[in-house]
Design an enzyme around this catalytic site. Structure first.
Site, PDB file in Angstrom:
ATOM      1  N   GLU A   1     129.865 -10.511 -25.825  1.00  0.00           N
ATOM      2  CA  GLU A   1     129.412  -9.245 -26.411  1.00  0.00           C
ATOM      3  C   GLU A   1     130.287  -8.062 -25.996  1.00  0.00           C
ATOM      4  OE1 GLU A   1     124.880  -8.555 -26.938  1.00  0.00           O
ATOM      5  OE2 GLU A   1     125.185  -9.667 -25.061  1.00  0.00           O
ATOM      6  N   ASP A   2     130.783  -8.091 -24.762  1.00  0.00           N
ATOM      7  CA  ASP A   2     131.401  -6.902 -24.183  1.00  0.00           C
ATOM      8  C   ASP A   2     132.913  -6.963 -24.024  1.00  0.00           C
ATOM      9  OD1 ASP A   2     128.835  -5.955 -23.963  1.00  0.00           O
ATOM     10  OD2 ASP A   2     128.659  -6.342 -21.822  1.00  0.00           O
TER      11      ASP A   2
END
Length: 167
Positions: free
Chosen positions: A94-95
């Site tokens: 996600e990051d």
């Protein structure tokens, strides 16, 4: 040394302390399966690199979050290296620019790891809908996930617990 140098040094020592605590907490696993240490080290390095210059709103380095989630998750479900690895890697996709395929290639000896990381990521995306749709999606996902792999729910619970503690 400047104040920022000191806070960076303190952050690094806090991160290392948390990693050492995670290893100590899982000493029995590491004694029974010494090869697990190399896997945990690899997941930690990937997470540390992926979250490199990211900081939480509190100002602490982001890597502290996956370390604490891994500690909580391995308390809930002790002795399972995949649980620790997935908890360390749960926000990497996600990051950062890392993909599920990157994780799969980094851990070919750990079947099912990508499935757990992907499941935790999908649980995270449920918060993007309105309340009634979210409840329905959450019910469906929980029933599927519990049958499929309870580690996904347990990591998400550990993730939420740490997020609530840092509000």
């Amino acid at each position: 040394m400047s104040q920022s140098d000191l806070s960076h040094l303190n952050s690094n020592s806090e991160v290392q302390k948390l990693f050492d605590e995670l290893l100590q907490q899982n000493a029995t696993l590491l004694e029974k399966a010494p090869e697990s240490r190399a896997l945990i080290d690899r997941a930690y390095e990937i997470a540390k690199q992926a979250h490199g210059n990211q900081y939480r709103k509190s100002g602490e380095p982001y890597i502290i979050h996956p370390l604490i989630v891994a500690k909580y998750a391995s308390q809930i479900y002790p002795g399972d290296v995949r649980m620790i690895l997935a908890a360390l890697l749960h926000d990497v996709v996600e990051d950062s620019s890392k993909t599920l395929e990157d994780i799969n290639q980094s851990f070919p000896e750990t079947p099912g790891l990508v499935h757990i990381v992907d499941g935790v990521t999908k649980l995270s995306s449920l918060g993007d809908t309105d309340d009634s749709a979210q409840v329905a999606n959450f019910r469906k996902l929980i029933s599927q996930t519990i049958n499929d792999n309870p580690r996904i729910i347990l990591i998400k619970l550990a993730d939420r617990l740490h997020n609530m503690q840092t509000l």
